[in-house]
Design an enzyme around this catalytic site. Structure first.
Site, PDB file in Angstrom:
ATOM      1  N   SER A   1      -3.913 101.809  71.876  1.00  0.00           N
ATOM      2  CA  SER A   1      -3.722 102.941  72.661  1.00  0.00           C
ATOM      3  C   SER A   1      -3.883 102.327  74.128  1.00  0.00           C
ATOM      4  O   SER A   1      -4.477 101.259  74.377  1.00  0.00           O
ATOM      5  CB  SER A   1      -4.972 103.995  72.663  1.00  0.00           C
ATOM      6  N   CYS A   2      -3.257 102.876  74.992  1.00  0.00           N
ATOM      7  CA  CYS A   2      -3.278 102.441  76.515  1.00  0.00           C
ATOM      8  C   CYS A   2      -3.223 103.788  77.524  1.00  0.00           C
ATOM      9  O   CYS A   2      -3.869 104.809  77.116  1.00  0.00           O
ATOM     10  CB  CYS A   2      -2.108 101.452  76.905  1.00  0.00           C
ATOM     11  N   LYS A   3      -2.746 103.831  78.500  1.00  0.00           N
ATOM     12  CA  LYS A   3      -2.513 104.914  79.378  1.00  0.00           C
ATOM     13  C   LYS A   3      -1.356 105.917  79.035  1.00  0.00           C
ATOM     14  O   LYS A   3      -1.681 107.181  78.937  1.00  0.00           O
ATOM     15  CB  LYS A   3      -2.395 104.422  80.879  1.00  0.00           C
TER      16      LYS A   3
ATOM     17  N   SER B   1      -1.015 108.218  74.047  1.00  0.00           N
ATOM     18  CA  SER B   1      -2.105 107.512  74.354  1.00  0.00           C
ATOM     19  C   SER B   1      -3.231 108.374  75.177  1.00  0.00           C
ATOM     20  O   SER B   1      -3.240 109.510  75.219  1.00  0.00           O
ATOM     21  CB  SER B   1      -1.661 105.903  75.177  1.00  0.00           C
TER      22      SER B   1
END
Length: 110
Positions: free
Chosen positions: A73-75, A101
């Site tokens: 996951s990220c932004k 995300s």
């Protein structure tokens, strides 16, 4: 691709891994996903190549087996996709990105 429901259920599945590849400063601004391990994307290749003992000491969890479910996951999903591709390149067979995300997670929490 991983779904919101799968990510939300991660705390109930200790055999699965959720990696947040955002930078530490981003986590301080927004918050963290429950049960996630923060490894910024720039450090991911090094982390996944660590010996098992060093990985466990650094991240407080056993290094994932090559067939472990690994969700990244990220932004907004871009770095998560790159992280999943990197893990696959390194031989991890169940690496996938959480496309929504943090952006989707935060929207569904309110």
């Amino acid at each position: 691709m991983a779904t919101y429901e799968e990510v939300k259920d991660i705390p109930n599945h200790p055999e699965k891994y959720l990696f947040d590849v955002r930078n530490e400063s981003e986590l301080k601004e927004t918050g963290v996903l429950p049960a996630s391990i923060n490894i910024p994307l720039t450090e991911l290749e090094k982390a996944l190549n660590l010996p098992e003992k060093d990985f466990a000491q650094t991240y407080g969890r056993a290094k994932p087996a090559v067939d472990a479910v690994m969700i990244f996951s990220c932004k907004a999903g871009g770095r998560a996709a790159r992280a999943a591709n990197l893990a696959s390149t390194l031989g991890f067979t169940n690496a996938k990105a959480y496309a929504g995300s943090w952006t989707e997670w935060e929207a569904k929490q309110s």
